[in-house]
Design a protein around this motif. Structure first.
Motif, mmCIF file in Angstrom:
data_model
loop_
_atom_site.group_PDB
_atom_site.id
_atom_site.type_symbol
_atom_site.label_atom_id
_atom_site.label_comp_id
_atom_site.label_asym_id
_atom_site.label_seq_id
_atom_site.Cartn_x
_atom_site.Cartn_y
_atom_site.Cartn_z
ATOM 1 N N LEU A 28 -35.587 -44.167 78.861
ATOM 2 C CA LEU A 28 -35.572 -45.212 79.888
ATOM 3 C C LEU A 28 -34.213 -45.308 80.578
ATOM 4 O O LEU A 28 -34.146 -45.474 81.804
ATOM 5 C CB LEU A 28 -35.977 -46.547 79.275
ATOM 6 C CG LEU A 28 -37.411 -46.578 78.715
ATOM 7 C CD1 LEU A 28 -37.662 -47.875 77.974
ATOM 8 C CD2 LEU A 28 -38.430 -46.366 79.816
ATOM 9 N N CYS A 31 -33.689 -42.777 83.197
ATOM 10 C CA CYS A 31 -34.442 -43.056 84.426
ATOM 11 C C CYS A 31 -33.893 -44.268 85.178
ATOM 12 O O CYS A 31 -34.521 -44.741 86.136
ATOM 13 C CB CYS A 31 -35.917 -43.259 84.093
ATOM 14 S SG CYS A 31 -36.715 -41.733 83.563
ATOM 15 N N GLY A 114 -42.877 -39.008 80.188
ATOM 16 C CA GLY A 114 -43.392 -39.316 81.526
ATOM 17 C C GLY A 114 -44.381 -40.461 81.517
ATOM 18 O O GLY A 114 -44.355 -41.328 82.397
ATOM 19 N N VAL A 117 -42.443 -43.820 80.993
ATOM 20 C CA VAL A 117 -41.751 -44.271 82.200
ATOM 21 C C VAL A 117 -42.750 -44.814 83.219
ATOM 22 O O VAL A 117 -42.532 -45.877 83.815
ATOM 23 C CB VAL A 117 -40.903 -43.131 82.800
ATOM 24 C CG1 VAL A 117 -40.363 -43.508 84.170
ATOM 25 C CG2 VAL A 117 -39.765 -42.765 81.849
ATOM 26 N N GLU A 118 -43.863 -44.126 83.417
ATOM 27 C CA GLU A 118 -44.872 -44.603 84.355
ATOM 28 C C GLU A 118 -45.465 -45.933 83.899
ATOM 29 O O GLU A 118 -45.722 -46.823 84.712
ATOM 30 C CB GLU A 118 -45.975 -43.568 84.545
ATOM 31 C CG GLU A 118 -47.016 -43.986 85.553
ATOM 32 C CD GLU A 118 -46.457 -44.455 86.895
ATOM 33 O OE1 GLU A 118 -46.980 -45.468 87.435
ATOM 34 O OE2 GLU A 118 -45.500 -43.854 87.414
ATOM 35 N N ARG A 121 -42.965 -48.679 84.729
ATOM 36 C CA ARG A 121 -42.986 -48.938 86.192
ATOM 37 C C ARG A 121 -44.232 -49.726 86.587
ATOM 38 O O ARG A 121 -44.166 -50.644 87.409
ATOM 39 C CB ARG A 121 -42.895 -47.628 86.952
ATOM 40 C CG ARG A 121 -41.515 -47.007 86.871
ATOM 41 C CD ARG A 121 -41.418 -45.729 87.659
ATOM 42 N NE ARG A 121 -40.046 -45.222 87.614
ATOM 43 C CZ ARG A 121 -39.711 -43.961 87.535
ATOM 44 N NH1 ARG A 121 -40.652 -43.021 87.527
ATOM 45 N NH2 ARG A 121 -38.449 -43.602 87.481
#
Length: 127
Positions: A28, A31, A114, A117-118, A121
């Protein structure tokens, strides 16, 4: 409540396993998220009370209190936090219980970077 700054999303990562907690926090932070780590449910609840947390990634089986204790606290206190539970439990009963506590996503360990993170978000957008 304190906010990290105007542009960063604040994510709480609560897991009693240092390697999992560090792995998730590292993904995290790479990102651009601002991350606060907590070693147990009590520490996580203190962070929620002191900071304006956007998303909390919580471990299902922490000791002495599990991740549901964090979710229960957030729900009862009226905190608008996106909640993601990490687990190695394949039980469908866990999904039902998670829904009762306002947990928006349950993810199986080991988490894929991935997807994590998605998910964060998406939780921020829904907040």
């Amino acid at each position: 409540m304190k906010k990290s700054n105007g542009s960063n999303i604040l994510v709480l990562v609560a897991d009693d396993d240092e390697s999992v907690r560090g792995f998730v926090a590292g993904i995290l932070e790479a990102c651009g998220f601002f991350v606060i780590q907590a070693v147990n449910a009590g520490a996580a609840i203190r962070v929620i009370e002191e900071w304006d947390v956007d998303v909390a990634i919580i471990d299902h089986r922490m000791k002495p209190n599990d991740g549901f204790e964090i979710a229960r606290h957030a729900l009862v206190q009226g905190h608008r936090i996106g909640l993601v539970m990490l687990t190695d439990d394949p039980s469908t009963d866990l999904l039902l219980q998670a829904g009762q506590y306002g947990i928006g996503q349950v993810m199986r360990k080991p988490v894929e970077a991935g997807r994590l993170v998605e998910t964060v978000r998406r939780m921020v957008r829904a907040r």
